[in-house]
Design an enzyme around this catalytic site. Structure first.
Site, PDB file in Angstrom:
ATOM      1  N   TYR A 132      15.927  14.210   5.368  1.00 41.26           N
ATOM      2  CA  TYR A 132      15.379  14.626   4.323  1.00 41.26           C
ATOM      3  C   TYR A 132      14.469  15.749   4.768  1.00 41.26           C
ATOM      4  O   TYR A 132      13.912  15.679   5.717  1.00 41.26           O
ATOM      5  CB  TYR A 132      14.368  13.276   3.798  1.00 41.26           C
ATOM      6  CG  TYR A 132      13.346  13.409   2.699  1.00 41.26           C
ATOM      7  CD1 TYR A 132      14.115  13.881   1.664  1.00 41.26           C
ATOM      8  CD2 TYR A 132      12.074  13.722   2.779  1.00 41.26           C
ATOM      9  CE1 TYR A 132      13.289  14.123   0.436  1.00 41.26           C
ATOM     10  CE2 TYR A 132      11.388  14.088   1.866  1.00 41.26           C
ATOM     11  CZ  TYR A 132      11.804  14.127   0.447  1.00 41.26           C
ATOM     12  OH  TYR A 132      11.180  14.106  -0.437  1.00 41.26           O
TER      13      TYR A 132
ATOM     14  N   ASP B  56      12.607  21.790  10.833  1.00 40.13           N
ATOM     15  CA  ASP B  56      11.933  21.157  10.113  1.00 40.13           C
ATOM     16  C   ASP B  56      10.874  20.101  11.035  1.00 40.13           C
ATOM     17  O   ASP B  56      11.595  19.142  11.340  1.00 40.13           O
ATOM     18  CB  ASP B  56      12.644  20.262   8.947  1.00 40.13           C
ATOM     19  CG  ASP B  56      11.871  19.543   8.098  1.00 40.13           C
ATOM     20  OD1 ASP B  56      10.551  19.267   8.569  1.00 40.13           O
ATOM     21  OD2 ASP B  56      12.308  18.964   7.331  1.00 40.13           O
TER      22      ASP B  56
ATOM     23  N   LYS C  92       2.289  17.250   7.040  1.00 38.11           N
ATOM     24  CA  LYS C  92       1.789  15.919   7.650  1.00 38.11           C
ATOM     25  C   LYS C  92       0.911  16.002   8.674  1.00 38.11           C
ATOM     26  O   LYS C  92      -0.455  16.281   8.271  1.00 38.11           O
ATOM     27  CB  LYS C  92       2.938  15.083   8.225  1.00 38.11           C
ATOM     28  CG  LYS C  92       4.234  14.851   6.882  1.00 38.11           C
ATOM     29  CD  LYS C  92       4.950  13.479   7.599  1.00 38.11           C
ATOM     30  CE  LYS C  92       6.165  13.377   6.632  1.00 38.11           C
ATOM     31  NZ  LYS C  92       5.661  12.493   5.302  1.00 38.11           N
TER      32      LYS C  92
HETATM   33  C1  LIG Z   1      11.312  15.767   7.674  1.00 38.76           C
HETATM   34  C2  LIG Z   1      10.786  16.059   6.530  1.00 38.76           C
HETATM   35  N1  LIG Z   1      10.556  17.160   5.908  1.00 38.76           N
HETATM   36  C3  LIG Z   1      10.009  17.598   4.820  1.00 38.76           C
HETATM   37  C4  LIG Z   1       9.306  16.456   4.404  1.00 38.76           C
HETATM   38  C5  LIG Z   1       8.579  16.717   3.095  1.00 38.76           C
HETATM   39  O1  LIG Z   1       7.375  16.462   3.127  1.00 38.76           O
HETATM   40  P1  LIG Z   1       6.185  16.283   1.812  1.00 38.76           P
HETATM   41  O2  LIG Z   1       6.425  14.979   1.541  1.00 38.76           O
HETATM   42  O3  LIG Z   1       4.918  16.780   2.564  1.00 38.76           O
HETATM   43  O4  LIG Z   1       6.669  17.383   0.764  1.00 38.76           O
HETATM   44  C6  LIG Z   1       9.419  14.995   4.715  1.00 38.76           C
HETATM   45  C7  LIG Z   1       8.524  14.044   4.026  1.00 38.76           C
HETATM   46  O5  LIG Z   1       8.703  12.935   4.431  1.00 38.76           O
HETATM   47  C8  LIG Z   1      10.026  14.677   6.015  1.00 38.76           C
HETATM   48  O6  LIG Z   1      10.004  13.556   6.656  1.00 38.76           O
END
Ligand SMILES: Cc1ncc(COP(=O)(O)O)c(C=O)c1O
Length: 462
Positions: free
Chosen positions: A168, A270, A298
């Site tokens: 994700y 990411d 985060k």
């Molecule tokens: C690995 C990863 N990338 C991107 C995101 C997206 O982040 P946000 O929820 O702040 O949009 C998440 C959210 O859990 C994530 O776990």
């Protein structure tokens, strides 16, 4: 990272089903007011929640407040928080240092849509931690990965994005592909289908994103060769963190770096989850492989909504010149920057990381002892402030293992035990615990005690 294969204990499925039923009833009884909030919330918010991730069966726990390592729900239940806001709160709730910085900023104005010194200080600190020279700010992980993909496409003049099956990266069109593809739609392992994650994405967008299995460098090499000259970028979590935790096998990330370079594709890490949570310089530091772009959010802003994107000098040219439109009214918001500065400079120091690593080791060791003693079909995986019990005897190396090897019923029952015994945890098998600098030895012991209660009940003779 640890993997243990305990002596086998046969898990009685009927017993697991009966315990799950009993614990579900207990959950409902303990959270009656949350049930009432849920009914009220459902009148005004689809599913009764502000974000789909907060949904839960039969209803989510509505939280009233948090302090240190604890949270309290609207029924007055107290929990030790190992969920920690999906891995955001490494600083702990209402951390006094972060709170003081945010309160001070409140008195000086919270938004100008003009740069302030805070953004310079935070960008300098991110450069120190990740070694990438240039940084911009965003408001979420989704925005960070979206900007990264724009950058990759702009830099290469190509359209195709490669991602790992089962990861994700936020909820924009280019990455809402093969996030949790159902077995019947995911296609052959050698040629995974591009499966949209939900409705609302044009087929043409979905088709531009291709998935490959994590930890399979040969599979990636085949795809990059097949699509030679078409791949703009590869986006990858250095360790998968939305299917429990799946670390990279030895040498894998190095090979990903070589292959993306050889094929002229931008390598995007990411680190929204790993970010400031697993080490000062995240997974980039832990594994020693340097991407072209790093996406953060985060944990870097200590509980305020913000993100960042780090990039090479060459990519920064595209942003600085305005050729790639990286922008947003709230980017670098002073309140968020005050929280990020306090978090990164004052709270999450080298000593704090040493403390988090040691605490995580203690928790994993405690869970490993319980797994061994009760012969649970499980092992622990962890890094930095994050860890989990994976209910599988064998290691999980990619999404397809996660679908087939994990005891999903045991995972869900463990979550119910935790919640009903005052351990606030991320639901289901997708997630992991995140520790904060305010968790104590006693908090970790309590987690293990509850896990042991679960293990004893699950393995008890009928
Ligand atoms: C690995 C990863 N990338 C991107 C995101 C997206 O982040 P946000 O929820 O702040 O949009 C998440 C959210 O859990 C994530 O776990």
């Amino acid at each position: 990272m640890t993997t243990t294969t305990p002596p086998s204990t046969t898990i009685d499925r009927d017993r697991v089903a009966a315990l799950t039923e009993r614990e579900r009833v207990r959950y409902r009884e303990r959270t009656v007011r949350s049930g009432e909030y849920f009914a009220r919330a459902s009148e005004v918010m689809p599913g009764g929640v502000p974000s789909q991730f907060q949904r839960n069966d039969p209803w989510p726990v509505y939280v009233e407040r948090g302090s240190g390592a604890r949270v309290w729900d609207v029924d007055g239940n107290e929990y030790l928080d190992f969920h920690n806001g999906f891995g955001v709160m490494c600083v702990g709730h209402a951390n006094p240092t972060v709170a003081a910085a945010v309160k001070a900023r409140m008195d000086e104005g919270t938004h100008f849509a003009a740069p302030t010194e805070g953004s310079i200080v935070v960008a300098e600190e991110l450069r120190r931690r990740w070694g990438l020279p240039h940084w911009r700010f965003t408001n979420s992980g989704t925005e960070s990965t979206m900007d990264a993909i724009h950058l990759a496409r702009a830099a290469t003049g190509r359209d195709v994005i490669v991602k790992m099956e089962g990861t994700y990266h936020g909820h924009h069109d280019a990455v809402m592909v093969s996030v949790k593809p159902p077995a019947e739609l995911m296609g052959d392992r050698d040629r995974p289908a591009s499966v949209p994650y939900g409705l609302g994405y044009p087929d043409g967008m979905t088709a531009l994103t291709r998935a490959v299995p994590f930890n399979d460098a040969e599979g990636l090499e085949r795809l990059l060769s097949e699509l030679d000259g078409q791949v703009a970028g590869l986006i990858i979590e250095p360790a998968m963190m939305n299917v429990n935790i799946v670390p990279p096998v030895e040498g894998y990330l190095e090979r990903v770096r070589e292959l993306t370079r050889a094929h002229g594709a931008t390598l995007i890490f990411d680190e929204v989850k790993t970010g400031a949570a697993v080490a000062a310089g995240g997974a980039t530091e832990l594994y020693g492989v340097k991407p072209d772009v790093v996406c953060l959010a985060k944990a870097i802003c200590g509980g305020l909504p913000g993100g960042a994107i780090g990039m090479t000098g060459e990519l920064a040219e595209l942003v600085g010149s305005g050729k790639v439109r990286q922008q947003g009214t709230f980017n670098g918001n002073p309140l968020v920057m005050a929280a990020a500065q306090a978090t990164l400079v004052d709270v999450l120091t080298d000593e704090a990381y040493a403390q988090l690593h040691a605490a995580n080791r203690t928790l994993m060791d405690g869970c490993e002892r319980v797994i061994a003693e009760y012969g649970l079909p499980a092992h622990t995986v962890g890094m930095g402030s994050k860890g989990c019990v994976v209910f599988s005897r064998e290691p999980v190396r990619e999404y397809r293992d996660y679908l087939t090897k994990i005891h999903h019923d045991l995972t869900n029952l463990a979550w119910l035990y935790h919640m009903n015994h005052g351990i606030f945890m991320t639901p289901g098998e997708d997630e992991e615990w995140t520790l904060s600098v305010l968790h104590t030895e006693a908090d970790l012991r309590r987690y293990v005690e509850v896990f042991e209660t679960f293990a004893r009940d699950v393995t008890a003779a009928a």
